[in-house]
Design a protein around this motif. Structure first.
Motif, PDB file in Angstrom:
ATOM      1  N   ASN A   1      13.664  64.714  14.772  1.00 21.80           N
ATOM      2  CA  ASN A   1      13.596  63.976  15.208  1.00 21.80           C
ATOM      3  C   ASN A   1      12.711  62.832  15.380  1.00 21.80           C
ATOM      4  O   ASN A   1      12.283  61.276  15.728  1.00 21.80           O
ATOM      5  CB  ASN A   1      14.271  64.374  16.828  1.00 21.80           C
ATOM      6  N   GLU A   2      11.584  63.701  15.482  1.00 21.15           N
ATOM      7  CA  GLU A   2      10.234  62.162  16.550  1.00 21.15           C
ATOM      8  C   GLU A   2      10.400  61.535  15.070  1.00 21.15           C
ATOM      9  O   GLU A   2       9.375  60.230  15.339  1.00 21.15           O
ATOM     10  CB  GLU A   2       8.616  63.234  16.309  1.00 21.15           C
ATOM     11  N   TYR A   3       9.838  62.019  14.079  1.00 19.24           N
ATOM     12  CA  TYR A   3       9.492  61.415  12.777  1.00 19.24           C
ATOM     13  C   TYR A   3      10.750  60.167  13.304  1.00 19.24           C
ATOM     14  O   TYR A   3      10.615  59.135  12.639  1.00 19.24           O
ATOM     15  CB  TYR A   3      10.001  61.897  11.603  1.00 19.24           C
ATOM     16  N   ALA A   4      11.764  60.577  12.816  1.00 15.89           N
ATOM     17  CA  ALA A   4      12.753  59.568  12.253  1.00 15.89           C
ATOM     18  C   ALA A   4      12.360  57.924  13.730  1.00 15.89           C
ATOM     19  O   ALA A   4      13.139  56.977  13.270  1.00 15.89           O
ATOM     20  CB  ALA A   4      14.009  59.820  12.836  1.00 15.89           C
ATOM     21  N   PHE A   5      12.584  58.326  14.801  1.00 12.47           N
ATOM     22  CA  PHE A   5      12.485  57.864  16.268  1.00 12.47           C
ATOM     23  C   PHE A   5      10.752  56.987  15.825  1.00 12.47           C
ATOM     24  O   PHE A   5      11.400  55.153  15.939  1.00 12.47           O
ATOM     25  CB  PHE A   5      11.645  58.443  17.319  1.00 12.47           C
ATOM     26  N   ASP A   6       9.749  57.249  15.677  1.00 15.66           N
ATOM     27  CA  ASP A   6       8.969  56.403  14.996  1.00 15.66           C
ATOM     28  C   ASP A   6       9.233  55.331  13.784  1.00 15.66           C
ATOM     29  O   ASP A   6       8.352  55.292  13.801  1.00 15.66           O
ATOM     30  CB  ASP A   6       7.661  57.779  14.841  1.00 15.66           C
TER      31      ASP A   6
END
Length: 82
Positions: free
Chosen positions: A11-16
């Motif tokens: 999720n963090e990767y997708a958000f960034d």
């Protein structure tokens, strides 16, 4: 998962990734600064005019400092990624 308090690594990767694609001008990082910059810029402008009228010898220095005062916070916020 509803019980988790944080985002997963995916999720963090997708958000960034999405933030970089949808916000290339970094408006998210400087949104707080953009709310006050008209007032801050006006105050610095008035200070520069005051110096220009009353102390012409140091006006070029004050002009440069005022320009840094307007643009440097945005650069710092973007570099910090907050």
């Amino acid at each position: 998962v509803a019980g988790d308090k944080g985002w997963s690594e995916d999720n963090e990767y997708a958000f960034d990734f999405l933030k970089s694609k949808l916000d290339p001008l970094h408006m998210y990082e400087i949104q707080g600064y953009l709310k006050i910059v008209p007032f801050w810029g006006a105050a610095l402008y008035l200070a520069a005019i005051f110096v220009q009228k009353n102390a012409r010898g140091v006006f070029p220095l004050v002009y440069g400092l005022c320009a840094l005062g307007v643009f440097l916070p945005a650069v710092v916020l973007i570099a910090g990624g907050t």
